[in-house]
Scaffold this motif. Structure first.
Motif, short mmCIF file in Angstrom:
data_model
loop_
_atom_site.label_atom_id
_atom_site.label_comp_id
_atom_site.label_asym_id
_atom_site.label_seq_id
_atom_site.Cartn_x
_atom_site.Cartn_y
_atom_site.Cartn_z
N MET A 1 0.85 -1.19 0.00
CA MET A 1 0.00 0.00 0.00
C MET A 1 0.89 1.24 0.00
O MET A 1 1.87 1.32 0.72
N SER A 2 0.54 2.22 -0.78
CA SER A 2 1.33 3.44 -0.89
C SER A 2 0.99 4.39 0.25
O SER A 2 -0.16 4.52 0.66
N SER A 3 2.04 5.07 0.70
CA SER A 3 1.82 6.09 1.71
C SER A 3 1.34 7.37 1.03
O SER A 3 1.44 7.53 -0.19
N THR A 4 0.83 8.27 1.81
CA THR A 4 0.36 9.54 1.27
C THR A 4 1.47 10.27 0.54
O THR A 4 1.26 10.79 -0.56
N ILE A 5 2.66 10.31 1.12
CA ILE A 5 3.77 11.03 0.49
C ILE A 5 4.13 10.38 -0.85
O ILE A 5 4.44 11.07 -1.82
N GLU A 6 4.06 9.06 -0.93
CA GLU A 6 4.36 8.38 -2.19
C GLU A 6 3.34 8.77 -3.26
O GLU A 6 3.71 8.97 -4.43
N LEU A 7 2.09 8.87 -2.89
CA LEU A 7 1.05 9.27 -3.85
C LEU A 7 1.25 10.71 -4.32
O LEU A 7 1.11 11.00 -5.51
N ILE A 8 1.60 11.59 -3.40
CA ILE A 8 1.83 12.99 -3.76
C ILE A 8 3.04 13.11 -4.67
O ILE A 8 2.99 13.78 -5.71
N VAL A 9 4.13 12.45 -4.29
CA VAL A 9 5.35 12.51 -5.11
C VAL A 9 5.07 11.92 -6.49
O VAL A 9 5.49 12.49 -7.51
N SER A 10 4.37 10.83 -6.55
CA SER A 10 4.04 10.21 -7.82
C SER A 10 3.26 11.17 -8.72
O SER A 10 3.52 11.27 -9.92
N ALA A 11 2.32 11.89 -8.14
CA ALA A 11 1.53 12.86 -8.92
C ALA A 11 2.42 13.98 -9.44
O ALA A 11 2.32 14.36 -10.61
N TYR A 12 3.31 14.50 -8.60
CA TYR A 12 4.21 15.56 -9.05
C TYR A 12 5.17 15.06 -10.13
O TYR A 12 5.51 15.80 -11.05
N VAL A 13 5.60 13.82 -10.02
CA VAL A 13 6.48 13.25 -11.06
C VAL A 13 5.71 13.15 -12.38
O VAL A 13 6.23 13.54 -13.44
N ARG A 14 4.49 12.65 -12.34
CA ARG A 14 3.68 12.55 -13.56
C ARG A 14 3.47 13.92 -14.20
O ARG A 14 3.47 14.06 -15.41
N LEU A 15 3.31 14.95 -13.33
CA LEU A 15 3.11 16.31 -13.83
C LEU A 15 4.43 17.01 -14.16
O LEU A 15 4.43 18.14 -14.63
N LYS A 16 5.53 16.33 -13.87
CA LYS A 16 6.88 16.88 -14.08
C LYS A 16 7.07 18.19 -13.32
O LYS A 16 7.68 19.14 -13.80
N ASN A 17 6.53 18.23 -12.10
CA ASN A 17 6.58 19.43 -11.27
C ASN A 17 7.76 19.34 -10.29
O ASN A 17 7.59 19.05 -9.11
N ARG A 18 8.94 19.57 -10.81
CA ARG A 18 10.16 19.49 -10.01
C ARG A 18 10.16 20.53 -8.89
O ARG A 18 10.59 20.27 -7.77
N ARG A 19 9.65 21.73 -9.18
CA ARG A 19 9.62 22.81 -8.18
C ARG A 19 8.83 22.38 -6.95
O ARG A 19 9.25 22.61 -5.82
N ALA A 20 7.69 21.75 -7.13
CA ALA A 20 6.88 21.30 -5.99
C ALA A 20 7.65 20.29 -5.16
O ALA A 20 7.62 20.34 -3.92
#
Length: 77
Positions: A1-20
């Motif tokens: 099961m993914s942790s909350t931080i893993e889900l958030i990081v995964s979303a930012y990676v998909r969006l290519k949001n390095r700044r976030a």
């Protein structure tokens, strides 16, 4: 099961949001410093959680690192 931080990081990676991701990393680093300097509580569990967050964030940032030779190193940092 993914942790909350893993889900958030995964979303930012998909969006290519390095700044976030960099902002999240900086906030976690500040939190680590604050936890290290506290004496009113035992920060061990919190320190472990923040270190794990940082590990996940760093992995996300690595996924966004451009291939070698495609971007000057100073533009990546």
């Amino acid at each position: 099961m993914s942790s909350t931080i893993e889900l958030i990081v995964s979303a930012y990676v998909r969006l290519k949001n390095r700044r976030a991701l960099e902002d999240m990393r900086e906030l976690r680093r500040q939190l680590l410093g604050n936890l290290h300097s506290t004496s009113s509580i035992d920060p061990r569990k919190a320190l472990d959680l923040v270190r794990e967050d940082l590990r996940v964030i760093e992995e996300g940032l690595e996924q966004l690192r451009p291939p070698p030779g495609t971007l000057p190193e100073n533009e990546w940092h």
